[in-house]
Design an enzyme around this catalytic site. Structure first.
Site, PDB file in Angstrom:
ATOM      1  CE  LYS A  58      -4.019  -2.070   2.227  1.00 47.83           C
ATOM      2  NZ  LYS A  58      -4.913  -2.074   3.397  1.00 47.83           N
ATOM      3  CB  SER A  74      -1.378   0.576   8.348  1.00 48.37           C
ATOM      4  OG  SER A  74      -1.465  -0.212   9.509  1.00 48.37           O
ATOM      5  CG  ASP A  75      -3.794  -4.850   5.308  1.00 46.20           C
ATOM      6  OD1 ASP A  75      -4.630  -5.405   6.053  1.00 46.20           O
ATOM      7  OD2 ASP A  75      -3.981  -4.694   4.093  1.00 46.20           O
ATOM      8  CD  GLN A  76      -6.140  -5.278  12.793  1.00 42.05           C
ATOM      9  OE1 GLN A  76      -7.279  -5.072  12.412  1.00 42.05           O
ATOM     10  NE2 GLN A  76      -5.681  -4.815  13.950  1.00 42.05           N
ATOM     11  N   GLY A 111       0.505  -4.462  10.748  1.00 36.22           N
ATOM     12  CA  GLY A 111       1.745  -4.095  10.085  1.00 36.22           C
ATOM     13  C   GLY A 111       1.689  -2.663   9.600  1.00 36.22           C
TER      14      GLY A 111
END
Length: 198
Positions: A58, A74-76, A111
């Site tokens: 991203k 950011s990601d989860q 993250g």
């Protein structure tokens, strides 16, 4: 308090609120990445490493379009019962998922990555252990009715900042990480990089 221009490559309202509440000036540009394709190409990565890979993708997608800004991606990911859980497509799917996690423990990995001039210059991940209580079917029905389709935007089909807090009996880790961003490490790196005033 911001010295350089920062872009958040996420449409998450929770991430926006965290940065705003921390006094960080930024703008939002949603990264058009194919998360399913990234997951398919990521092979044997564990859930924590996958959260970082998605965050980096991203950040890079936006950074390559505008090399004059710093970009935060950011990601989860959610690991449960030996597998990776994705966002539910329907409320019925969310119901089934929550019932399967009831009374059990799962792990959330948030993250984050910073990119500038088309290159990732920092990435990190934080993990939280979440234990759901053995809630009743009646509570689950009431919860789904109250929260509605917003739950389809959440990887675990819950939002801890709302009624979802009642789904849990214990959370071991950082609250901001649960919301979707390892905020303390991100702020520290933004200060180190000179994006925020030290």
């Amino acid at each position: 308090m911001s010295k350089e221009k920062l872009v958040l490559a996420s449409k998450s309202a929770a991430r926006r609120a965290m940065l705003e509440n921390a006094g960080v000036a930024f703008e939002v540009r949603v990264a058009g990445v194919d998360e399913d394709a990234i997951k398919a190409r990521s092979g044997d990565l564990d859930a924590a490493a996958l959260a970082v890979r998605l965050a980096e993708a991203k950040a890079l997608a936006v950074s390559r379009d505008d090399e004059a800004v710093w970009v935060l991606g950011s990601d989860q990911t959610l690991a449960f019962d030996g597998g990776l859980i994705s966002k539910a497509a329907t409320l019925e799917a969310a119901r089934g998922r929550l019932k399967s996690m009831r009374g059990k423990t799962h792990h959330l990995h948030s993250g984050a990555a910073l990119a500038v001039k088309g290159q990732v210059v920092w990435s990190g991940v934080d993990t939280v252990q979440m234990r759901m209580r053995d809630f009743s079917d009646a509570f689950l029905d009431a919860y789904l009715a109250a929260e509605g389709e917003v739950l389809l935007t959440c990887v675990g089909s819950y939002r801890l900042e709302g009624l979802g807090s009642q789904l849990f009996e214990a959370v071991d880790g950082d609250y901001f990480t649960v919301l979707g961003l390892p905020l303390w490490p991100v702020l520290a790196e933004l200060r180190r990089a000179g994006v925020l005033a030290a």
